[in-house]
Write a protein that holds these residues in place. Structure first.
Motif, PDB file in Angstrom:
ATOM      1  N   VAL A   1     -54.669  61.283 -32.423  1.00 23.86           N
ATOM      2  CA  VAL A   1     -53.793  60.587 -31.486  1.00 23.86           C
ATOM      3  C   VAL A   1     -54.601  59.564 -30.697  1.00 23.86           C
ATOM      4  O   VAL A   1     -55.671  59.870 -30.165  1.00 23.86           O
ATOM      5  CB  VAL A   1     -53.128  61.600 -30.538  1.00 23.86           C
ATOM      6  N   GLY A   2     -54.088  58.358 -30.663  1.00 31.01           N
ATOM      7  CA  GLY A   2     -54.746  57.317 -29.886  1.00 31.01           C
ATOM      8  C   GLY A   2     -55.550  56.337 -30.711  1.00 31.01           C
ATOM      9  O   GLY A   2     -55.819  55.238 -30.256  1.00 31.01           O
ATOM     10  N   HIS A   3     -55.953  56.740 -31.922  1.00 32.75           N
ATOM     11  CA  HIS A   3     -56.612  55.750 -32.779  1.00 32.75           C
ATOM     12  C   HIS A   3     -55.581  54.690 -33.149  1.00 32.75           C
ATOM     13  O   HIS A   3     -54.373  54.938 -33.149  1.00 32.75           O
ATOM     14  CB  HIS A   3     -57.197  56.403 -34.027  1.00 32.75           C
TER      15      HIS A   3
ATOM     16  N   GLU B   1     -50.693  52.835 -31.656  1.00 33.53           N
ATOM     17  CA  GLU B   1     -51.567  54.000 -31.543  1.00 33.53           C
ATOM     18  C   GLU B   1     -50.959  55.146 -32.339  1.00 33.53           C
ATOM     19  O   GLU B   1     -49.748  55.365 -32.301  1.00 33.53           O
ATOM     20  CB  GLU B   1     -51.705  54.424 -30.070  1.00 33.53           C
TER      21      GLU B   1
ATOM     22  N   ILE C   1     -47.064  54.733 -23.618  1.00 32.39           N
ATOM     23  CA  ILE C   1     -48.314  55.067 -22.948  1.00 32.39           C
ATOM     24  C   ILE C   1     -49.437  54.542 -23.833  1.00 32.39           C
ATOM     25  O   ILE C   1     -49.322  54.547 -25.052  1.00 32.39           O
ATOM     26  CB  ILE C   1     -48.429  56.589 -22.745  1.00 32.39           C
TER      27      ILE C   1
ATOM     28  N   ASN D   1     -53.894  54.089 -24.571  1.00 25.84           N
ATOM     29  CA  ASN D   1     -55.113  54.894 -24.543  1.00 25.84           C
ATOM     30  C   ASN D   1     -55.685  55.050 -23.145  1.00 25.84           C
ATOM     31  O   ASN D   1     -56.098  56.139 -22.753  1.00 25.84           O
ATOM     32  CB  ASN D   1     -56.175  54.251 -25.429  1.00 25.84           C
TER      33      ASN D   1
ATOM     34  N   ARG E   1     -53.633  57.308 -21.122  1.00 20.60           N
ATOM     35  CA  ARG E   1     -53.764  58.652 -21.677  1.00 20.60           C
ATOM     36  C   ARG E   1     -55.068  59.286 -21.223  1.00 20.60           C
ATOM     37  O   ARG E   1     -55.102  60.452 -20.818  1.00 20.60           O
ATOM     38  CB  ARG E   1     -53.703  58.589 -23.202  1.00 20.60           C
TER      39      ARG E   1
END
Lengths: 385, 439, 533
Positions: free
Chosen positions: B282-284, B379, C117, C119, C122
């Motif tokens: 998550v987030g890549h 993302e 949201i 990175n 987060r």
């Protein structure tokens, strides 16, 4: 195998006295002639017309057939199961490809007079040394034979000297082609990486995009196949060939009889590699691309499958196998794109289980049914080779 | 030997092997009487690329079905001609020739890898066909007969790097890719671009791996080391298809998370993610021109149609599918405009054609045969989808020749009437290379 | 990080409030405006809104923030109602009301707007939540939270953290928190902070020391460089160990892939080109098991071990009965036939299941890594695979050495006719041997499903390597396969940092070629009667 004519004639002309070779050459040249006539003389749209596409396709099959013959020479008559013959084929192809690349001259995308597009693209300043000379046709054509021959010489010298045999030999030939594939994939090698060499324009001044050149290449490949076949037949029927067969069947015994087995092996192996290189060189201008995937071990295994399917140790069987499998591939990938691998896979299984001697065996079986039965009864263990 | 003789005999032989061969041949003969418009589909259905390409075949089939339900085109039915080039590059050329010369298709939708496109290119040019190529690629090419509906580097890589530089504050860069022409070019462009923005050589690490690389332990460990220099580090990944699953798994297991070292990928879409447990990822990031999560009605309709077509409630859509959607509609529009499927007429008519894309905007075919696209940064979410965090304010036109590469800086491509050149050198004022002679 | 510290008090009282019952009105709910403030396209405004939520002390805050963190806080486009998505796969999602948390049926993806949201946001949220964990009872959780704070401390947190350190009983947590403070101090140019950081292998520590070493202040730069030098020394050893582990891990994969082939090919002499596809079947069995047992990936994985063995073994029996039994004594032709089988199996998977890769989930206990020290962690999935490979090998050795089947296999392969005349049913032994080899290939597939793609090409990627390993080790020798696999893995990984992945592989292949020249029968040549085969 045909019975060998034992009279002391010149070894190269001996094959012409064999029925099988005569028949093979007859059929081959008749086919070449027929395709040419149907292509040129029959008007387009006529059901009998052979299109340029088909001519091109047949040309490709014929270069595969020559490759199969070269594999059959070492496998069928020397007992060396090479799982790396694709390497020699690809090297021959690359030699031809390099020549064709140089012929593009300044007509490439970036208009550089010397460097091929991919080198301009990757900031090469000058041509690497191994590309020198490939602007000359004679040099390239010599390299088509010499480069694979040299590789086979070095590799074979090492392998046969230390008596690597059987499956060990097969696996290191596979390692060879695998290593070469990885090497050619590297862009630093200067062979165009994964994209390989493409966008060829002309060969010896003939525009590769014309139908006439395609027909010419098809015929040239046919002639090369005929010559390659005769050469192999000649080797096989010569004393050298008989020693080879003896090596195949009982290497140790042949050695004890005083033959320098490794020399015979090396000679035949090098000749076979050169034929494979020639096949590659004829293949490349017809398909328009050479890329490292020709080095892939799976392709080399496929070649062996053609030979096995056609019938090992007959030479003409190798030709039949190559044509049959590749034709089947063309047809199946067109009409049943989702399921052609089932058909091809089933074909391999079927032939192995029900036609142990391949298609050639089937043909021979028909002809000499009674004789065959006798043979079988006499030596049941023949198959264990 | 029989195969060598001529077509009817050859057919006979095939029939002896598989009776289906004859059925195929006769169904072709029947089809010609109805005179439908033939659409060739040249995507690998077996071999290594089948993973990516099969869905594109299905997409085009779906689009053809939809078009037929809507009354066809010019009052004629569309018919898909599917062949399998089996991830075998020379076979791509052969099959393209079969489609154009034997089947006489009016247009081809196909190819994924660069090498397959390079293999097909001379054939399409020689036989004057139309090819719509739906995948993001390295640029440096513009053919009269090819329409590039995927992203050029300036429509994907550069905006992504801009985002990381400006919004995330990245100062140190790992450019990791599979060793083939697309990553090589992209990295070269990015290298030049980063340096022009004051990034020093020490802060750029370039790494290449072979196709299908599965052992990433060392490289991920190196990336971690590289990221320990006190500057914000990011990985720009042009790693191809299959190698991504083990790469991301290794990233997750070695504890590289998106907050520390984000990875932005150009070849990882919903289809690739559907093979991974995305929890640790998550987030890549990924940069594309379309995400399945795009919130527009057109997209939802497309997804509904796709799910219905595949019969799989969990089926995902991705960027190259949208490219085919745009390409197909552009072609159909151009055919309507030209009132014929004749290649030359369609080629002329299609420049300037504008059709809606799935992200709520419009895509226009530019004179260089590339299209306008928005660039989206997404993302990765835990459900294998992307959440869009940034997008370009307007669409970006595809640039065939990169401004950041030595050889191509001065080249432009314009296939409209007076110029009709794929690589016109604005400095020398001439159409360079061999493309000029294409007739 | 400034925002984080502002969260701190809010989060703390949130913690206290958590669990207090409170009736909620749907209308005029104080939560409604809080959530509405989140529905903005500006991330700066969102950060503000989050702060307001925390400071509000609303007991539902933590759930809202967690939902926001997971992208599951969404808003209905038409009726503007806030919902929390419970499951976000597919087109129709079950949702719960964001204010009452009551389930609210299914909503279409089409009708919902996600509260986005990024990175940065987060990261901030995650840090804020992990800061809370410093106050929990579980020491492990506190330690993890402290580790997360390394490199994330800012000025306003210094005082609260000092207080926490004083009250902390656990030495490890105290050390980590002091380090976190020291990193902040060093960042501010405090030379003395270096003393607290010396010898630490933590990434953040190295990171801050590296930037200090580049500082303009010569005293600071020298001290940082000296501290770094000490750390580098320690790291060298760690890196050596790490490379060894990488090598053994790669080697174990090779061993697993090859060991089944060592039976079918090495012992029986069948050149089984379908071996890769048997591995693939094992991997697909794992996927199938996980489909059958949704939500229990761990159990599914454990059950796949016997299931994968069985599926592959049954497939092996089918291949043996259907094809190979007709090819007795024609080993080369088994290559042809099994190649055909492999094509069929691949396409079968493409047609029946899908040409795309399938997701195999890693259970919790297989994800992440076990930390040996702060500079060396071993990834768990690979550690398990390594152990599994050794177990499979040991099991196979037991079967071959200690069981009747093993005895019979060896007898039949050494002298078929003699074995038969001793009353051994050779046909049965053939079937069993082939099934055993195939089953082991299935086991390899189960393990590989945790490392790589589960797709139709899985087998193709391992078949060449497998043959290479078996031949390098010496055909017919299981020990050879083990040694060959592990040593090739280590060689490869040692070379890789120097020459890159591609050249490393090429060098290994050339090494195999040259090695076979030296020892034409592999690492452990068979001796005696068996060698004649």
């Amino acid at each position: 195998m045909q019975s060998v004519d034992s009279s002391q004639r010149f070894w190269l002309t001996r094959p012409f006295r064999e029925r099988a070779t005569q028949l093979f050459l007859g059929v081959l040249f008749a086919a070449l002639l027929l395709v040419t006539v149907l292509h040129l003389a029959v008007p387009q749209g006529h059901p009998l017309h052979v299109t340029a596409y088909t001519v091109n396709l047949f040309g490709k099959y014929l270069s595969y057939a020559l490759l199969a013959v070269s594999v059959d020479l070492v496998w069928g008559y020397l007992g060396i199961l090479s799982l790396g013959h694709g390497a020699f084929f690809a090297i021959g192809g690359y030699a031809m490809g390099m020549y064709l690349m140089r012929q593009i001259g300044d007509r490439g995308t970036y208009g550089d007079p010397v460097l091929p597009d991919f080198m301009v693209f990757l900031n090469w300043d000058s041509l690497p040394w191994y590309w020198l000379g490939f602007d000359m046709a004679w040099f390239a054509f010599v390299m088509v034979l010499v480069a694979p021959g040299l590789l086979a010489l070095v590799f074979g010298f090492l392998a046969f000297r230390s008596r690597v045999t059987g499956v060990y030999l097969s696996i290191i030939t596979q390692a060879l082609t695998f290593a070469l594939m990885l090497a050619f994939f590297r862009n630093e090698m200067g062979f165009g990486g994964n994209n390989g060499l493409t966008d060829f324009r002309e060969l010896l001044g003939f525009d590769l995009r014309t139908d006439a050149t395609r027909l010419g290449l098809f015929l040239a490949t046919g002639v090369a196949l005929a010559l390659g076949y005769i050469l192999c037949r000649a080797i096989v029927t010569s004393k050298l060939g008989r020693v080879s067969v003896a090596t195949r069947d009982a290497e140790a015994r042949t050695r004890f009889l005083g033959y320098r087995v490794e020399r015979f092996q090396l000679f035949v192996f090098v000749v076979s590699a050169m034929l494979a290189g020639l096949a590659g060189a004829l293949y490349v201008p017809q398909v328009g691309i050479i890329n490292p995937s020709e080095f892939s071990p799976i392709f080399s295994i496929e070649i062996v499958l053609w030979v096995a399917l056609g019938g090992r140790a007959t030479l003409y069987g190798a030709v039949i196998g190559a044509l049959l499998v590749n034709y089947a591939k063309t047809v199946f990938t067109g009409i049943m794109p989702d399921a052609w691998l089932f058909a091809l896979g089933a074909l391999f299984v079927f032939v192995t289980v029900f036609l142990p001697k391949g298609v050639a065996g089937l043909l021979a079986h028909r002809k000499r049914k009674t004789q065959e039965q006798k043979n079988q009864a006499r030596k049941p263990q023949e198959a264990t080779t | 030997m029989i195969t060598l003789q001529r077509q009817p005999h050859a057919r006979y032989l095939a029939a002896a092997l598989v009776s289906a061969a004859v059925m195929g041949a006769s169904s072709q003969a029947l089809a010609q009487q109805d005179d439908p418009i033939k659409v060739g589909i040249l995507h690998s259905l077996s071999g290594t690329m089948a993973i990516s390409e099969t869905v594109l075949k299905d997409t085009v089939e779906m689009l053809i079905e939809q078009q037929n339900d809507a009354g066809g085109l010019l009052g004629r039915e569309l018919e898909a001609v599917v062949v399998d080039p089996a991830s075998d590059w020379p076979l791509f050329a052969e099959k393209a020739r079969e489609l154009l010369a034997q089947e006489e298709v009016d247009v081809i939708f196909g190819n994924w890898t660069s090498v397959s496109r390079k293999s097909v290119l001379p054939v399409v040019e020689e036989l004057n066909g139309l090819l719509f190529y739906p995948v993001q690629y390295e640029g440096e090419e513009s053919s009269e007969n090819v329409f590039y509906t995927g992203a050029a580097p300036n429509q994907q890589a550069i905006p992504a790097v801009d985002y990381l530089m400006n919004e995330v504050g990245v100062e140190r860069w790992v450019l990791a890719g599979t060793d083939y022409v697309y990553p090589r070019t992209t990295n070269k462009i990015l290298d030049a671009y980063l340096k022009s923005h004051g990034v020093s050589d020490d802060d750029i690490m370039i790494n290449y791996t072979p196709f299908g690389h599965s052992d990433w332990q060392n490289i991920v460990s190196e990336i971690k080391q590289f990221g320990n220099e006190g500057k914000k580090t990011a990985v720009v990944s042009t790693i191809n298809g299959d190698a991504n699953v083990p790469f991301y798994r290794e990233l997750g297991n070695q504890g590289v998370n998106a907050a520390d070292i984000p990875v932005v990928a150009f070849s990882v879409g919903e289809q690739e993610l559907s093979g991974i447990d995305t929890g640790p990822l998550v987030g890549h990031l990924a940069a594309w021109n379309y995400f399945m999560s795009v919130d527009t009605d057109a997209n939802y309709d497309f997804i509904d149609a796709w799910i219905e077509h595949t019969g799989d409630e969990m089926a995902v859509t991705n960027d190259p599918m949208e490219a085919h959607y745009i390409g197909f509609n552009m072609w159909a529009e151009a055919v309507r405009k030209a009132e014929t499927t004749d290649v030359d007429a369609v080629k002329d008519a299609i420049i300037g054609v504008t059709v809606p894309n799935l992200t709520g905007g419009y895509a226009a075919m530019m004179p260089n045969h590339h299209i306008t696209k928005p660039v989206l940064i997404g993302e990765i979410q835990d459900n294998g989808q992307f959440s869009i965090v940034w997008q370009t304010p307007s669409t970006v036109a595809g640039d065939a020749w990169s401004d950041y590469l030595e050889g191509s800086r001065d080249l432009i491509s314009d296939w409209r009437k007076p110029m009709e050149c794929g690589n016109y050198n604005v400095v020398e004022g001439s159409c360079g290379g061999g493309e000029a002679e294409t007739e | 990080m400034r925002m984080l510290s502002r969260f701190l008090p809010g989060l703390l009282c949130l913690c206290l409030l958590f669990g207090l019952p409170q009736a909620v009105q749907a209308q005029d709910d104080p939560g409604q405006p809080l959530l509405e403030a989140l529905d903005t396209s500006s991330y700066a405004d969102k950060a503000e809104a989050i702060e307001v939520i925390i400071e509000s002390g609303d007991e539902r805050s933590r759930r809202w923030l967690e939902a926001l963190l997971n992208g599951k806080l969404q808003r209905h486009k038409d009726n503007q109602r806030f919902v929390i998505v419970l499951e976000n796969r597919g087109r129709h999602w079950p949702v719960a009301d964001a204010l009452s948390f009551e389930e609210a049926g299914e909503m279409s993806r089409r009708e919902l707007d996600r509260i986005g949201i990024n990175n940065a946001l987060r990261g901030t949220l995650q840090n804020a939540l992990s800061l809370l964990d410093l106050y929990v009872d579980d020491a492990d959780q506190r330690r993890d939270a402290a580790r997360d704070l390394l490199g994330n401390v800012d000025a306003s947190m210094v005082e609260p953290l000092k207080a926490v350190i004083e009250n902390e009983e656990n030495a490890e947590v105290r050390r980590l928190l002091s380090q976190a403070l020291a990193i902040y101090r060093l960042d501010q140019g405090d030379v003395e902070a270096i003393a607290d950081l010396e010898g630490s292998l933590n990434q953040q520590v190295r990171s801050v020391l590296n930037s200090a070493a580049r500082s303009d202040d010569p005293v600071l730069a020298d001290a940082a460089s000296a501290a770094l030098a000490g750390i580098e020394q320690k790291l060298k050893l760690n890196q050596g160990l790490e490379t060894l582990y990488f090598g053994l891990s790669l080697g174990s994969v090779l061993v697993l892939a090859a060991i089944g082939l060592a039976i079918t090919f090495g012992v029986m002499g069948v050149i089984n080109m379908a071996h890769g596809e048997l591995i693939m079947l094992g991997a697909y069995t794992t996927w199938g098991m996980q489909q059958l047992l949704p939500g229990q990936p761990g159990l599914a994985l454990v059950l796949s071990i016997p299931a994968g063995f069985l599926v592959a073994a049954l497939a092996g029996i089918a291949i043996e009965r259907g094809v190979i039994q007709f090819l007795k004594g024609r080993p080369l032709e088994t290559l042809l036939a099994t190649f055909g089988v492999s094509l069929i199996l691949q396409q079968l998977v493409r047609t029946v299941i899908s040409p795309q890769n399938r997701t195999v989930v890693s259970p919790e206990w297989l994800s992440g890594s076990v930390m040996i020290n702060e500079g060396l962690s071993l990834t768990l999935n690979r550690l398990y695979v390594l152990g599994f490979a050794l177990l499979v090998f040991a099991g196979l050795m037991l079967v071959m050495r200690k069981t009747r089947l093993g005895l019979e296999v060896r007898a039949v392969t050494q002298n078929r006719a003699m074995a038969r005349s001793m009353g051994i049913r050779a046909t049965r032994v053939d079937i069993m041997t082939f099934a055993l080899g195939s089953g082991v290939a299935g086991l390899a597939g189960v393990a590989l499903s945790q490392l790589t793609n589960v797709g139709p090409n899985l087998g193709q990627n391992y078949i060449i390597d497998s043959f290479m390993v078996v031949v390098f080790g010496g055909v017919g020798n299981l020990w050879g396969t083990l040694v060959a696999g592990l040593s090739l893995g280590v060689i490869n990984q040692v070379l890789e940092p120097w020459v890159g992945a591609v050249l490393a592989k090429i060098i290994v292949l050339v090494f195999i070629i040259l090695f076979i020249q030296k020892r034409p029968k592999g690492l452990f040549p068979q001796k005696g009667r068996a060698a004649e085969g």
